[in-house]
Design an enzyme around this catalytic site. Structure first.
Site, PDB file in Angstrom:
ATOM      1  N   LYS A  64       0.802  -0.940  -0.262  1.00 24.25           N
ATOM      2  CA  LYS A  64      -0.066  -0.060   0.161  1.00 24.25           C
ATOM      3  C   LYS A  64       0.798   0.920  -0.240  1.00 24.25           C
ATOM      4  O   LYS A  64       0.332   2.261  -0.831  1.00 24.25           O
ATOM      5  CB  LYS A  64      -1.207  -0.379   1.426  1.00 24.25           C
ATOM      6  CG  LYS A  64      -2.007  -0.934   1.067  1.00 24.25           C
ATOM      7  CD  LYS A  64      -2.460  -1.237   2.335  1.00 24.25           C
ATOM      8  CE  LYS A  64      -3.879  -2.270   2.102  1.00 24.25           C
ATOM      9  NZ  LYS A  64      -3.842  -2.396   4.023  1.00 24.25           N
ATOM     10  N   GLN A 108      -4.929  -1.138   9.538  1.00 27.33           N
ATOM     11  CA  GLN A 108      -4.848  -2.661   9.027  1.00 27.33           C
ATOM     12  C   GLN A 108      -5.614  -4.281   9.918  1.00 27.33           C
ATOM     13  O   GLN A 108      -4.892  -4.133  11.485  1.00 27.33           O
ATOM     14  CB  GLN A 108      -3.444  -3.236   9.108  1.00 27.33           C
ATOM     15  CG  GLN A 108      -3.415  -4.907   7.874  1.00 27.33           C
ATOM     16  CD  GLN A 108      -3.252  -4.596   6.375  1.00 27.33           C
ATOM     17  OE1 GLN A 108      -4.439  -2.947   6.209  1.00 27.33           O
ATOM     18  NE2 GLN A 108      -3.776  -5.448   5.628  1.00 27.33           N
ATOM     19  N   ASP A 131     -10.991   2.882   4.251  1.00 27.59           N
ATOM     20  CA  ASP A 131     -11.147   1.781   4.068  1.00 27.59           C
ATOM     21  C   ASP A 131     -12.932   1.444   3.960  1.00 27.59           C
ATOM     22  O   ASP A 131     -13.296   0.549   3.621  1.00 27.59           O
ATOM     23  CB  ASP A 131     -11.102   1.380   5.560  1.00 27.59           C
ATOM     24  CG  ASP A 131     -10.042  -0.268   5.403  1.00 27.59           C
ATOM     25  OD1 ASP A 131      -9.726  -0.705   4.115  1.00 27.59           O
ATOM     26  OD2 ASP A 131      -9.418  -0.225   5.880  1.00 27.59           O
TER      27      ASP A 131
HETATM   28  N1  GUN Z   1      -6.818  -6.693   5.986  1.00 29.56           N
HETATM   29  C1  GUN Z   1      -6.946  -7.448   4.749  1.00 29.56           C
HETATM   30  N2  GUN Z   1      -7.587  -6.370   4.107  1.00 29.56           N
HETATM   31  C2  GUN Z   1      -7.930  -5.598   4.165  1.00 29.56           C
HETATM   32  C3  GUN Z   1      -8.761  -4.393   4.069  1.00 29.56           C
HETATM   33  O1  GUN Z   1      -9.631  -4.672   2.507  1.00 29.56           O
HETATM   34  N3  GUN Z   1      -8.852  -3.156   4.864  1.00 29.56           N
HETATM   35  C4  GUN Z   1      -8.012  -3.079   6.258  1.00 29.56           C
HETATM   36  N4  GUN Z   1      -8.109  -1.903   7.214  1.00 29.56           N
HETATM   37  N5  GUN Z   1      -7.252  -4.893   6.206  1.00 29.56           N
HETATM   38  C5  GUN Z   1      -7.383  -6.003   6.136  1.00 29.56           C
END
Ligand code: GUN
Length: 301
Positions: A64, A108, A131
């Protein structure tokens, strides 16, 4: 005929290339970022919070960060130890809510067990919730109001619309009911006038239902669950599964070689939904930066 050729001949489905679509999306985002910087003196900023050292999460967060920097978004990574308390995390989120340079915040998931994810998610400023997991943004999605939408579902919809623009009246079947993927993807498909069936681990006769799907979205978390005889001929199959293989790679929830013989379109793993999730996160960050500055959020695509 050599075996490889025979195999190629059997593969009928067209592959929906998530890497290629994500690249186009990132290029478009990079152009919007350049305009924001040049014309409005706004440098979009994304804060990613990672707690602990789960190897999968570390890789996601690094990807990311790298993707953000490549399109010109400023990235702030906060990596905290796995024994971080909920109060410490909430204080960090509140500080990021008030930080002008930060337009998007992502914590995350999953979080260590001493921290309640819902408490953390509802502490994020909804305007910075890239998100789309804050209860306000979930409510906006449910009621058709503008808001920030979860990234994986957004990516799935873009992949589907790449091959079928008008989804009205199609039967979409979603396997999985998580807040992160299954529920929001079902809402997005409903918004596109699909008839949506949501299945999950307790659904009996799953394959009987999936055989009726014009669009099948699979987020079951079970490697190779979906086989060719689960598929309506010509269907669009979107595989959200990410399962670690013994060889150290990843595989999806769909048996790709088998299902390719029947489906019309299919996403591979890797190279399908994964790259689109990250591209949509960048798109959400730019949209958030625009709205926070009372600019019209671009339609990126
Ligand atoms: N963990 C796995 N996929 C995601 C996501 O799309 N967002 C977040 N915050 N955590 C994740």
């Amino acid at each position: 005929m050599p075996v490889v050729k025979q195999k190629e001949k059997q593969l009928r489905a067209e592959i929906i290339d998530g890497r290629a679509l994500a690249k186009t999306l990132r290029e478009s985002i990079a152009r919007h970022v350049a305009v924001l910087i040049e014309d409005h003196k706004i440098l979009p900023g994304l804060a990613v919070v990672l707690i602990g050292d789960d190897p999968g999460s570390v890789i996601y967060v690094n990807n990311k960060k790298k993707a953000a920097v490549e399109v010109g978004i400023r990235s702030f990574v906060h990596h905290l130890p796995k024994n971080t308390s909920q109060d410490e995390l909430l204080k960090l989120v509140q500080a990021l809510n008030g930080e002008k340079k930060v337009h998007g915040i992502l914590v995350q998931l999953p979080l260590p067990k001493q921290i309640d994810a819902n408490t953390v998610l509802k502490t994020i400023d909804p305007a910075k919730d890239v998100d789309g997991l804050h209860i306000e943004n979930i409510g906006r999605l449910m009621t058709g109001m503008p808001g920030l939408v979860p990234c994986t579902p957004l990516g799935c919809l873009a992949l589907i619309k790449k091959v079928e623009k008008n989804l009205t009246g199609l039967h979409a079947v979603v396997i999985g009911r998580s807040n992160l993927v299954g529920k929001p993807v079902a809402q997005l498909l409903l918004r596109e006038n699909c008839t949506v069936t949501v299945c999950h681990s307790r659904t009996p006769q799953l394959s009987h239902i999936t055989r009726q799907a014009d669009i099948l979205v699979v987020a079951a978390g079970k490697a190779g669950l979906v086989k060719a005889d689960w598929i309506k001929p010509g269907a669009i199959v979107i595989d959200i599964g990410i399962n670690r293989t013994k060889a150290g790679g990843i595989s999806g929830d769909v048996d790709f070689d088998d299902v390719s013989k029947v489906a019309g379109y299919i996403t591979p793993v890797p190279g399908g939904v994964g790259p689109m999730t990250i591209a949509c996160l960048l798109g959400n960050t730019v949209a958030a930066a625009c709205r926070q500055n009372e600019l019209t959020a671009p339609h990126i695509g």
